[in-house]
Design an enzyme around this catalytic site. Structure first.
Site, mmCIF file in Angstrom:
data_model
loop_
_atom_site.group_PDB
_atom_site.id
_atom_site.type_symbol
_atom_site.label_atom_id
_atom_site.label_comp_id
_atom_site.label_asym_id
_atom_site.label_seq_id
_atom_site.Cartn_x
_atom_site.Cartn_y
_atom_site.Cartn_z
ATOM 1 N N ASP A 226 -0.329 9.696 -0.900
ATOM 2 C CA ASP A 226 -0.218 8.538 -0.024
ATOM 3 C C ASP A 226 0.086 9.087 1.368
ATOM 4 O OD1 ASP A 226 -0.069 6.066 1.130
ATOM 5 O OD2 ASP A 226 1.279 5.203 -0.372
HETATM 6 C C1 BGC Z 1 -0.100 2.867 1.845
HETATM 7 C C2 BGC Z 1 -1.405 3.111 1.114
HETATM 8 C C3 BGC Z 1 -2.530 3.173 2.097
HETATM 9 C C4 BGC Z 1 -2.244 4.264 3.116
HETATM 10 C C5 BGC Z 1 -3.304 4.422 4.163
HETATM 11 C C6 BGC Z 1 0.112 3.855 2.970
HETATM 12 O O1 BGC Z 1 1.206 3.512 3.749
HETATM 13 O O2 BGC Z 1 0.977 2.927 0.946
HETATM 14 O O3 BGC Z 1 -1.606 2.119 0.155
HETATM 15 O O4 BGC Z 1 -3.741 3.373 1.439
HETATM 16 O O5 BGC Z 1 -1.030 3.952 3.781
HETATM 17 O O6 BGC Z 1 -3.337 3.339 5.006
#
Ligand code: BGC
Length: 739
Positions: free
Chosen positions: A265
């Protein structure tokens, strides 16, 4: 002469059939087997080139191998539409004018369809949109379980039941990937709250992990064939999940044989050494000191960049670790942008908006109805619509699922369209909720400012109600902080902004009243007995207003079912202590500790087993027609049991019902839920029509996970197959014995 000609023709055909790679590199030939391409490419790469594959080069891209003509990978959120282009190293949108997408309904709305065909349609459409925008990895779907109704991201997930989520994630993933786009299933695993999401250690025992928190991911990998998985921010049993050895190496890549790529993530990678050894393949979004200082080589400061290279050079990291990561990234590139069949995709086509409308409507749940719905308004009558959610656009906001859409139909406009020339549709705001109209520089263009006081707003709504033929209250939650929003959790399940009091005041006027709750997570409905009908709407995307109007007018006969329980109060739920939620600080421990003491008893597994009354049960949802489930039977069939029943539409409208199969283990040696979903089928029937519905129960369906033995166990004894149309509406109880 004839023979010479024949010979020439055969020779020509042989040339035509020759593999194109002959003479050229195998990895460039899309007709060569995937693994041959991977090992060929790998054999041509330098260590530095391999390392470059394993970390970001911009906010949403990771490198390819330019020297070999291997393209970079472009990632995009996900999961409800294709995120607008962002600046190279920022979250803010880049301000393009051609990246406004089709906003599909939130995943919780998809879950409420209980319809595999809708999940497949959704996946296919969003996959096409991703391909058109030249994205290789779609960051979704999210399938974390609804452990608490407070989780700010409940709207982005598929409810509280692992079987339901598993059944819907598979067609979604297949649909996306059929377009040459990798679905990146997230957030792996036990990531069930937003509060302190990057600093909380989830303490979950193996039985709970295997029975509740892993099955949907397993289905996505083993049945859906997912090409990518995103690690979650939190820790599980003491190790960050983006490099959690047991989760990624032992379970995902070991037990399930996952051959795709594990993506962190954004900012989820936290350790130089574990990043190398514990199953992470691409590190994204890291917030390093170098980045904070905006160093020109900031991406080199990633754990899997310079530190990785240093470790490879001095022997602390192995070539095998590097090759495994690089192979997985190459495999992803060959499966997507370098696949044999290249797709062009399709963006904001009428078909996609039509699909968004169908899916949204299919998941709208009719919770309660005394016949007030579908609306029947006298010619020239008056409909009073009250509530901010009738007007407020909801596609913008909520966190990383924020979208810039080509258009969004609000419920008020859709109702005016539906009743044009038939009835007057008057709107009163009733309360002020969230006046925000922008997110990451995406703006809705609405003006939500309000000069009237709260008391005045309420008085205006109540006075407009007295001569209404029907009051439709459209309220609920929105995507601001502490509501359905990434990064924060809700504080309670009570409706905010004094809506409960407003609903009571409107109901007291004595006109027919419908409440539409627009939310992505459960809310308490203490006023339920005082209103005529209740509809659970969701964040329906671009076509949300049309979908809702379709259901209210009866153009669509509702067939959605709740993918989570609607409890009466937060206190009724399974999370009773701070150590369960939101976690506690303990002496000598670096991270917040959160104990999943409730074990497998979340959602209906808790309420049902403890016989705690709820407002609306998991699986509940009404229709404008009626159904009868009869002739239920069970018999042995092969290694399992076959359960059948006949569903009949006993009303006067065409409609669909979801037949649900639950299994109960009444003689277990361990504590088990009173019932667990093991099958469902959505069946559409014309008036008077009937159809036989059948399910197979396997030994696996009877099993619990024995953590000590690390295996699934089906204990001999009595079980019950429970057939019904909701977890609390069981019409057949069929006992059977496992010998
Ligand atoms: C989120 C993800 C997301 C990623 C990119 C993170 O903060 O938890 O679900 O895909 O950011 O935007």
């Amino acid at each position: 002469m004839k023979r010479v000609f024949l010979f020439a023709a055969v020779a020509l055909a042989a040339v035509a059939c020759k593999p194109r790679s002959e003479g050229g590199p195998v990895y460039l030939d899309p007709n060569q087997p995937l693994e041959a391409r991977v090992s060929d490419a790998l054999s041509r790469m330098t260590t530095e080139e391999k390392v470059a594959l394993t970390h970001a080069q911009s906010k949403f891209s990771s490198a390819g191998v330019p020297r070999l003509g291997i393209p970079e990978l472009w990632h995009t959120d996900g999961p409800h539409g294709i995120r607008p282009e962002v600046l190279w190293d920022e979250w803010d949108q880049a301000g393009w004018t051609n990246d406004s997408c089709t906003a599909f309904p939130a995943l919780i709305n998809l879950a409420a369809t209980w319809n595999r065909d809708m999940a497949s349609l959704y996946g296919d459409c969003i996959g096409q949109e991703a391909r058109y925008r030249k994205k290789d990895i779609l960051l979704g779907p999210g399938i974390n379980m609804g452990r608490t109704p407070l989780n700010g991201r409940t709207f982005e997930y598929m409810g509280e039941d692992p079987y339901l989520a598993g059944q819907l994630v598979v067609p979604y993933v297949k649909g996306v990937q059929a377009n040459g786009v990798a679905a990146c299933v997230k957030h792996f695993a036990v990531n069930n709250q937003e509060v302190r999401r990057t600093a909380t250690n989830s303490v979950v025992d193996d039985r709970t992990l295997y029975e509740i928190y892993l099955p949907a991911f397993k289905a996505a990998v083993e049945e859906g064939g997912a090409w990518a998985i995103m690690g979650s921010y939190n820790l599980w049993n003491g190790q960050f999940n983006c490099h959690n050895k047991r989760l990624l190496c032992d379970i995902l890549k070991g037990e399930w044989g996952f051959d795709g790529v594990v993506v962190s993530d954004w900012g989820g990678c936290r350790d130089d050494d574990e990043a190398v050894t514990n199953g992470l393949d691409i590190e994204m979004g890291t917030w390093t000191n170098g980045l904070r200082g905006a160093a020109s080589d900031s991406y080199q400061n990633y754990h899997l960049a310079r530190p990785f290279l240093e470790r490879l050079r001095d022997g602390r990291a192995s070539e095998a670790d590097l090759n495994d990561k690089a192979s997985r990234v190459l495999r992803t590139i060959f499966r997507t942008s370098m696949a044999s069949e290249r797709h062009f995709g399709e963006f904001t086509s009428p078909a996609h908006f039509e699909a968004a409308r169908r899916i949204a409507a299919d998941g709208i749940v009719l919770l309660q109805n005394d016949g007030t719905l579908p609306l029947s308004i006298p010619q020239g009558g008056k409909i009073l619509v009250v509530g901010e959610n009738a007007y407020k656009m909801m596609v913008v906001g909520g966190g990383s699922s924020n979208l810039k859409t080509k258009y969004e139909v609000i419920p008020l406009d859709a109702l005016r369209e539906a009743f044009a020339g038939k009835a007057e549709v008057v709107w009163e705001r009733g309360y002020v909720g969230d006046v925000t109209t922008d997110y990451n520089k995406v703006v809705t263009g609405q003006d939500l400012s309000e000069k009237r006081s709260a008391a005045q707003l309420r008085a205006d709504a109540v006075s407009a109600a007295s001569d209404a033929d029907c009051i439709i209250f459209i309220g609920g939650l929105n995507k601001s902080n502490n509501q359905d929003n990434e990064g924060t959790d809700r504080l309670d399940i009570v409706l905010p902004y004094g809506q409960d009091e407003l609903i009571e005041a409107l109901a007291a006027v004595g006109r027919p009243m419908v409440v539409v709750n627009i939310s992505g997570s459960p809310v308490a409905m203490p006023w339920a007995p005082k209103v005529n009908a209740i509809v659970q709407g969701w964040y329906g995307g671009s076509e949300s207003g049309h979908a809702l109007a379709d259901v209210l007018t009866g153009a669509v006969n509702p067939s959605g079912k709740l993918p989570f329980t609607m409890p009466k109060s937060l206190a009724d739920g399974p999370l009773k202590t701070e150590r369960q939620y939101p976690g506690v600080r303990e002496e000598g421990k670096q991270w917040w500790q959160e104990y999943y003491d409730e074990g497998v008893f979340i959602g209906y597994r808790w309420y049902d087993t403890r016989k705690i009354p709820v407002d609306f049960a998991f699986g509940h949802g009404l229709s404008y027609t009626t159904f009868d489930l009869s002739n239920a039977s069970i018999r042995r069939s092969g290694k399992g049991w076959k359960v059948s029943a006949t569903l009949r539409n006993t009303g006067s409208r065409e409609g669909a019902e979801v037949v649900q199969l639950y299994v109960a283990d009444t003689e277990a040696s361990v504590a088990r839920p009173s019932k667990e979903l093991k099958g469902f089928e959505k069946v559409s029937l014309k008036p008077g029509e009937s159809r036989k519905v059948s399910f197979t129960i396997s030994r696996e369906d009877l099993s619990f996970f024995d953590a000590d033995a690390h295996e699934w166990v089906a204990e001999p004894g009595e079980f019950h197959a429970l057939l019904g149309t909701s977890s609390d509406k069981i019409s057949a109880d069929l006992p059977f014995v496992l010998k």
